[in-house]
Motif scaffolding. Sequence first.
Motif, PDB file in Angstrom:
ATOM      1  N   PRO A  82      -1.756 -18.336 -12.063  1.00  0.00           N
ATOM      2  CA  PRO A  82      -2.126 -19.591 -11.427  1.00  0.00           C
ATOM      3  C   PRO A  82      -2.719 -20.747 -12.447  1.00  0.00           C
ATOM      4  O   PRO A  82      -3.407 -20.444 -13.374  1.00  0.00           O
ATOM      5  CB  PRO A  82      -3.070 -19.236 -10.405  1.00  0.00           C
ATOM      6  CG  PRO A  82      -3.692 -17.982 -10.953  1.00  0.00           C
ATOM      7  CD  PRO A  82      -2.607 -17.206 -11.645  1.00  0.00           C
ATOM      8  N   TYR A  83      -2.661 -21.970 -12.226  1.00  0.00           N
ATOM      9  CA  TYR A  83      -3.457 -22.726 -13.019  1.00  0.00           C
ATOM     10  C   TYR A  83      -3.021 -22.747 -14.348  1.00  0.00           C
ATOM     11  O   TYR A  83      -3.671 -23.583 -15.110  1.00  0.00           O
ATOM     12  CB  TYR A  83      -5.027 -22.583 -12.750  1.00  0.00           C
ATOM     13  CG  TYR A  83      -5.508 -22.281 -11.416  1.00  0.00           C
ATOM     14  CD1 TYR A  83      -5.121 -23.145 -10.210  1.00  0.00           C
ATOM     15  CD2 TYR A  83      -5.984 -21.136 -11.056  1.00  0.00           C
ATOM     16  CE1 TYR A  83      -5.265 -22.939  -9.027  1.00  0.00           C
ATOM     17  CE2 TYR A  83      -6.552 -21.065  -9.828  1.00  0.00           C
ATOM     18  CZ  TYR A  83      -6.148 -21.762  -8.749  1.00  0.00           C
ATOM     19  OH  TYR A  83      -6.283 -21.573  -7.395  1.00  0.00           O
ATOM     20  N   GLN A  84      -1.782 -22.325 -14.652  1.00  0.00           N
ATOM     21  CA  GLN A  84      -1.476 -22.851 -16.164  1.00  0.00           C
ATOM     22  C   GLN A  84       0.122 -23.271 -16.033  1.00  0.00           C
ATOM     23  O   GLN A  84       1.056 -23.019 -16.598  1.00  0.00           O
ATOM     24  CB  GLN A  84      -1.088 -21.099 -16.845  1.00  0.00           C
ATOM     25  CG  GLN A  84      -2.258 -20.392 -17.044  1.00  0.00           C
ATOM     26  CD  GLN A  84      -2.158 -19.252 -17.863  1.00  0.00           C
ATOM     27  OE1 GLN A  84      -1.026 -18.691 -17.744  1.00  0.00           O
ATOM     28  NE2 GLN A  84      -3.273 -18.721 -18.422  1.00  0.00           N
ATOM     29  N   GLY A  85       0.031 -24.427 -15.197  1.00  0.00           N
ATOM     30  CA  GLY A  85       1.496 -25.047 -14.887  1.00  0.00           C
ATOM     31  C   GLY A  85       1.589 -25.031 -13.428  1.00  0.00           C
ATOM     32  O   GLY A  85       0.708 -24.545 -12.602  1.00  0.00           O
ATOM     33  N   THR A  86       2.802 -25.483 -13.206  1.00  0.00           N
ATOM     34  CA  THR A  86       3.073 -25.650 -11.484  1.00  0.00           C
ATOM     35  C   THR A  86       3.827 -24.730 -10.659  1.00  0.00           C
ATOM     36  O   THR A  86       4.005 -24.597  -9.589  1.00  0.00           O
ATOM     37  CB  THR A  86       3.466 -26.873 -11.207  1.00  0.00           C
ATOM     38  OG1 THR A  86       4.723 -26.984 -12.008  1.00  0.00           O
ATOM     39  CG2 THR A  86       2.640 -27.918 -11.644  1.00  0.00           C
ATOM     40  N   LEU A  87       4.478 -23.643 -11.778  1.00  0.00           N
ATOM     41  CA  LEU A  87       5.296 -22.651 -10.933  1.00  0.00           C
ATOM     42  C   LEU A  87       4.836 -21.813 -10.179  1.00  0.00           C
ATOM     43  O   LEU A  87       5.627 -21.570  -9.254  1.00  0.00           O
ATOM     44  CB  LEU A  87       5.845 -21.550 -12.364  1.00  0.00           C
ATOM     45  CG  LEU A  87       6.793 -22.551 -13.218  1.00  0.00           C
ATOM     46  CD1 LEU A  87       7.233 -21.593 -14.400  1.00  0.00           C
ATOM     47  CD2 LEU A  87       7.975 -22.765 -12.397  1.00  0.00           C
ATOM     48  N   ALA A  88       3.644 -21.313 -10.346  1.00  0.00           N
ATOM     49  CA  ALA A  88       3.067 -20.336  -8.970  1.00  0.00           C
ATOM     50  C   ALA A  88       2.997 -21.179  -7.683  1.00  0.00           C
ATOM     51  O   ALA A  88       3.592 -20.779  -6.848  1.00  0.00           O
ATOM     52  CB  ALA A  88       1.938 -19.727  -9.500  1.00  0.00           C
ATOM     53  N   ARG A  89       2.373 -22.330  -8.077  1.00  0.00           N
ATOM     54  CA  ARG A  89       2.250 -23.179  -6.753  1.00  0.00           C
ATOM     55  C   ARG A  89       3.657 -23.810  -6.319  1.00  0.00           C
ATOM     56  O   ARG A  89       3.632 -23.687  -5.077  1.00  0.00           O
ATOM     57  CB  ARG A  89       1.471 -24.390  -7.229  1.00  0.00           C
ATOM     58  CG  ARG A  89       1.477 -25.459  -6.075  1.00  0.00           C
ATOM     59  CD  ARG A  89       0.432 -24.974  -4.940  1.00  0.00           C
ATOM     60  NE  ARG A  89       0.315 -25.822  -3.718  1.00  0.00           N
ATOM     61  CZ  ARG A  89      -0.423 -26.200  -3.197  1.00  0.00           C
ATOM     62  NH1 ARG A  89      -1.764 -25.928  -3.615  1.00  0.00           N
ATOM     63  NH2 ARG A  89      -0.355 -26.901  -2.257  1.00  0.00           N
TER      64      ARG A  89
END
Length: 124
Positions: A19-26
């Motif tokens: 999380p919070y290392q880009g938008t991929l997880a979100r």
Amino acid sequence: MAKDTPDKKTLTVIITHAPYQGTLARSGLDAALAAAAFDQPVQLIFSGHGIYNLLEQDTEAAGTRNISKLIASLPLYDIEPLYIEAAALAQLSIATTALPAHIQLVDKSAISALIDRSDHVVNF
């Protein structure tokens, strides 16, 4: 979840990014919620660093939105259990007590079976 009817297509979302290392997880969580909102069966698998999405995070320091509430709401959309790759969890030394209650630990063969039963698979 099985392929029950022709109009319902099972979507499997695999989250492997922290999380919070880009938008991929979100984006993966958003895709799962969008499919579930249209009454499509969704299987959500967390593997590798994607498991970190399930831990409580300090979002103030990162300057991003906290996704803990979003993850807690997944059962309301019939997205449960959350499948966690057991080997990755052990490799990251994360205790199951630190994870949400609606998880199921699975091995790689079980993940393969989940994917085989899916109509669509997307990775984030």
